[in-house]
Design a protein around this motif. Sequence first.
Motif, PDB file in Angstrom:
ATOM      1  N   ALA A   1       0.817  -1.224   0.000  1.00 52.46           N
ATOM      2  CA  ALA A   1       0.000   0.000   0.000  1.00 52.46           C
ATOM      3  C   ALA A   1       0.845   1.265   0.000  1.00 52.46           C
ATOM      4  O   ALA A   1       0.370   2.335  -0.391  1.00 52.46           O
ATOM      5  CB  ALA A   1      -0.935   0.005   1.204  1.00 52.46           C
ATOM      6  N   GLU A   2       2.122   1.153   0.438  1.00 58.00           N
ATOM      7  CA  GLU A   2       2.988   2.333   0.488  1.00 58.00           C
ATOM      8  C   GLU A   2       3.729   2.581  -0.817  1.00 58.00           C
ATOM      9  O   GLU A   2       4.314   3.647  -0.998  1.00 58.00           O
ATOM     10  CB  GLU A   2       4.015   2.190   1.618  1.00 58.00           C
ATOM     11  CG  GLU A   2       3.454   2.391   3.003  1.00 58.00           C
ATOM     12  CD  GLU A   2       2.929   3.809   3.227  1.00 58.00           C
ATOM     13  OE1 GLU A   2       3.740   4.738   3.308  1.00 58.00           O
ATOM     14  OE2 GLU A   2       1.692   3.963   3.314  1.00 58.00           O
ATOM     15  N   LEU A   3       3.740   1.629  -1.724  1.00 61.20           N
ATOM     16  CA  LEU A   3       4.573   1.736  -2.921  1.00 61.20           C
ATOM     17  C   LEU A   3       4.143   2.844  -3.884  1.00 61.20           C
ATOM     18  O   LEU A   3       5.001   3.496  -4.483  1.00 61.20           O
ATOM     19  CB  LEU A   3       4.618   0.395  -3.656  1.00 61.20           C
ATOM     20  CG  LEU A   3       5.253  -0.769  -2.883  1.00 61.20           C
ATOM     21  CD1 LEU A   3       5.324  -2.001  -3.767  1.00 61.20           C
ATOM     22  CD2 LEU A   3       6.635  -0.400  -2.357  1.00 61.20           C
ATOM     23  N   PRO A   4       2.860   3.091  -4.102  1.00 58.96           N
ATOM     24  CA  PRO A   4       2.496   4.177  -5.024  1.00 58.96           C
ATOM     25  C   PRO A   4       2.941   5.536  -4.484  1.00 58.96           C
ATOM     26  O   PRO A   4       2.872   5.789  -3.275  1.00 58.96           O
ATOM     27  CB  PRO A   4       0.959   4.097  -5.088  1.00 58.96           C
ATOM     28  CG  PRO A   4       0.622   2.742  -4.605  1.00 58.96           C
ATOM     29  CD  PRO A   4       1.667   2.381  -3.602  1.00 58.96           C
ATOM     30  N   PHE A   5       3.391   6.420  -5.360  1.00 62.56           N
ATOM     31  CA  PHE A   5       3.762   7.770  -4.933  1.00 62.56           C
ATOM     32  C   PHE A   5       2.579   8.495  -4.303  1.00 62.56           C
ATOM     33  O   PHE A   5       2.751   9.367  -3.443  1.00 62.56           O
ATOM     34  CB  PHE A   5       4.276   8.574  -6.129  1.00 62.56           C
ATOM     35  CG  PHE A   5       5.710   8.273  -6.502  1.00 62.56           C
ATOM     36  CD1 PHE A   5       6.227   7.001  -6.355  1.00 62.56           C
ATOM     37  CD2 PHE A   5       6.528   9.261  -7.005  1.00 62.56           C
ATOM     38  CE1 PHE A   5       7.545   6.716  -6.698  1.00 62.56           C
ATOM     39  CE2 PHE A   5       7.848   9.003  -7.348  1.00 62.56           C
ATOM     40  CZ  PHE A   5       8.361   7.724  -7.204  1.00 62.56           C
ATOM     41  N   SER A   6       1.374   8.132  -4.700  1.00 65.42           N
ATOM     42  CA  SER A   6       0.168   8.768  -4.169  1.00 65.42           C
ATOM     43  C   SER A   6      -0.017   8.528  -2.678  1.00 65.42           C
ATOM     44  O   SER A   6      -0.816   9.209  -2.023  1.00 65.42           O
ATOM     45  CB  SER A   6      -1.068   8.275  -4.922  1.00 65.42           C
ATOM     46  OG  SER A   6      -1.177   6.857  -4.828  1.00 65.42           O
ATOM     47  N   SER A   7       0.735   7.561  -2.118  1.00 63.95           N
ATOM     48  CA  SER A   7       0.584   7.252  -0.697  1.00 63.95           C
ATOM     49  C   SER A   7       0.971   8.431   0.190  1.00 63.95           C
ATOM     50  O   SER A   7       0.478   8.555   1.312  1.00 63.95           O
ATOM     51  CB  SER A   7       1.425   6.027  -0.328  1.00 63.95           C
ATOM     52  OG  SER A   7       2.816   6.285  -0.493  1.00 63.95           O
ATOM     53  N   ILE A   8       1.844   9.325  -0.288  1.00 68.80           N
ATOM     54  CA  ILE A   8       2.302  10.443   0.540  1.00 68.80           C
ATOM     55  C   ILE A   8       1.144  11.403   0.817  1.00 68.80           C
ATOM     56  O   ILE A   8       0.833  11.709   1.974  1.00 68.80           O
ATOM     57  CB  ILE A   8       3.478  11.179  -0.130  1.00 68.80           C
ATOM     58  CG1 ILE A   8       4.582  10.196  -0.495  1.00 68.80           C
ATOM     59  CG2 ILE A   8       4.021  12.277   0.794  1.00 68.80           C
ATOM     60  CD1 ILE A   8       5.674  10.799  -1.362  1.00 68.80           C
TER      61      ILE A   8
END
Length: 401
Positions: free
Chosen positions: A124-131
């Motif tokens: 779940a943390e891998l996409p840049f959108s997670s930030i």
Amino acid sequence: MSAHRVVITGVGVAAANALSAEELARALVERRSGIRQTDAFGLDSRTRSAGEVDLPGSSPEGVDRVSRLALHAAEQALRDCGLDLDGSWRANTGVMLGTSRGPALSLERFMRSGSEEVRRELFAELPFSSIARNVAARFGLGGVQSTVTMACVSSSLAMGRALDEIRRGRASVMLAGGADALTSLSFSGFSVLRAMSPTLCRPFDHRRNGMVLGEGAGIIVLEELQHALQRGARILAELCGWGTAGDAYHATSPHPEGRGLQQAMTAALRQSGLAPEQIDFVNLHGTGTPANDPAECHALRGVFGARTEALPVNSLKPYFGHTLGASGALELIGSVLGMERDFIPPTLNCEELDPKCNVDVVRGEGRSRRIDVLMSTKSAFGGANVALVARRLPEARRETR
């Protein structure tokens, strides 16, 4: 209908030399760098220096370090702006953050791990959108949500786009800025390019031999002017314009004449409704690499002409390193904090000016000078360039830290 005016009402930082805006302001006045030796990545690199951030507290399980940096800065910025954290404003407040490497540490762990359980936890943390997702979720912000990535101009682009959201009436409050963490990927990549200095980051100095990497986060609260005035907010500055343009020249080298940067600065002035002679100070990208610094100085002359000789400029990277996608936000915040104090921070380690960089670089001691309007410029691999313009707002309530 005329565009809404947009002001900065809160700032938050996580940097190698400061974990708050107050600490950063002091560090700039005291000429205190946070760059130090590191063996964190165990790489065979010609440099061992970096700007590492000592984040307080333990690492939340499953949250990438880049999000931890962003969350630290966002919490500060929201506290600093004085908005009631239980207020209804949260439902329409957007988050627009920039990053270059994104959650790269989670990706590195994901690729190394042979455990399916660990890989599922990291997924779940891998996409840049997670930030942006993590920041919005932590503070219950329900407006537009976006993570912007364009190498080292990422947070500058994010702030410019957040400015547009408010100017066009689509939001009253936005969190904007960016974050990047030190990673093996960054160290190895820039080492292969031989872009890192084995000694010091020396922007504009004839001995300069590369950048020093850093990590960090800078986040600002942008607010529509009347919204801020009606609640009696303390206003740091008005963000009055921005511009962006590409060099269309080379994958990693800037155009020698700073062609795209000239266009970006001209566009920012045009959107701000200001003339070049109204700019009192320019915070440059100033990486300390052989090609970047002269190109920036050439671009300055293309926009400001003969006035360049008396136009103070600086680079803040020797204070906390090149924080990649976070650099635009951190360095705009540092510049605005200086403007609050009638102070231009000096460029550390610049002792012998390169004739190719023959502009008014602030070095040695800082300068006590009133700054009414400043410009901050950033450039990136791929030829991307962004310029932002901020100014004092004398009619608004101001309280210097």
